[in-house]
Design a protein around this motif. Sequence first.
Motif, PDB file in Angstrom:
ATOM      1  N   SER A   4     -21.044 -10.308 -13.629  1.00  0.00           N
ATOM      2  CA  SER A   4     -20.663  -9.955 -12.315  1.00  0.00           C
ATOM      3  C   SER A   4     -20.792 -11.181 -11.725  1.00  0.00           C
ATOM      4  O   SER A   4     -20.083 -11.357 -10.755  1.00  0.00           O
ATOM      5  CB  SER A   4     -22.338  -9.097 -11.880  1.00  0.00           C
ATOM      6  OG  SER A   4     -23.378  -9.486 -11.901  1.00  0.00           O
ATOM      7  N   ARG A   7     -16.970 -12.272 -13.103  1.00  0.00           N
ATOM      8  CA  ARG A   7     -16.204 -10.835 -13.256  1.00  0.00           C
ATOM      9  C   ARG A   7     -15.144 -11.273 -14.831  1.00  0.00           C
ATOM     10  O   ARG A   7     -14.011 -11.200 -14.168  1.00  0.00           O
ATOM     11  CB  ARG A   7     -15.516 -11.272 -11.899  1.00  0.00           C
ATOM     12  CG  ARG A   7     -16.009 -11.353 -10.559  1.00  0.00           C
ATOM     13  CD  ARG A   7     -16.952  -9.930 -10.462  1.00  0.00           C
ATOM     14  NE  ARG A   7     -15.582  -8.526 -10.562  1.00  0.00           N
ATOM     15  CZ  ARG A   7     -15.695  -7.251 -10.634  1.00  0.00           C
ATOM     16  NH1 ARG A   7     -17.086  -7.353 -10.838  1.00  0.00           N
ATOM     17  NH2 ARG A   7     -14.766  -6.954 -10.951  1.00  0.00           N
ATOM     18  N   ASP A  36     -18.073  -1.230 -15.590  1.00  0.00           N
ATOM     19  CA  ASP A  36     -17.372  -0.615 -14.635  1.00  0.00           C
ATOM     20  C   ASP A  36     -16.168  -0.036 -14.243  1.00  0.00           C
ATOM     21  O   ASP A  36     -15.029  -0.160 -13.888  1.00  0.00           O
ATOM     22  CB  ASP A  36     -16.583  -1.826 -13.665  1.00  0.00           C
ATOM     23  CG  ASP A  36     -15.403  -2.657 -14.617  1.00  0.00           C
ATOM     24  OD1 ASP A  36     -15.455  -2.712 -15.717  1.00  0.00           O
ATOM     25  OD2 ASP A  36     -14.919  -3.855 -14.048  1.00  0.00           O
TER      26      ASP A  36
END
Length: 88
Positions: A4, A7, A36
């Motif tokens: 996170s 990315r 995700d």
Amino acid sequence: MTSSTTRRHAVERSAVMAHLHLTAWTQLPVAYVFDDLGVLTPLDVLLSGRTGPLTAEGSGSPYILVPVARSLAFDEVFGTVTLATERL
């Protein structure tokens, strides 16, 4: 696995190589689906990724980092679900 903070998706290099061989041998598709719901193939990872830094944490295995922006959306690859009530 997806970070996170950076990315980027991380995939173990030996898994990518094994899946490339499996795909060539069996002609079956292999896709990585991340938390995700981004989707990449082994070839996508190999061509779009960079080798991650070696670390003593975890298994210590070499891995490849791929920017999240390079992955495809789950629905784009596998389609969307239409519920029976929506078809009527």
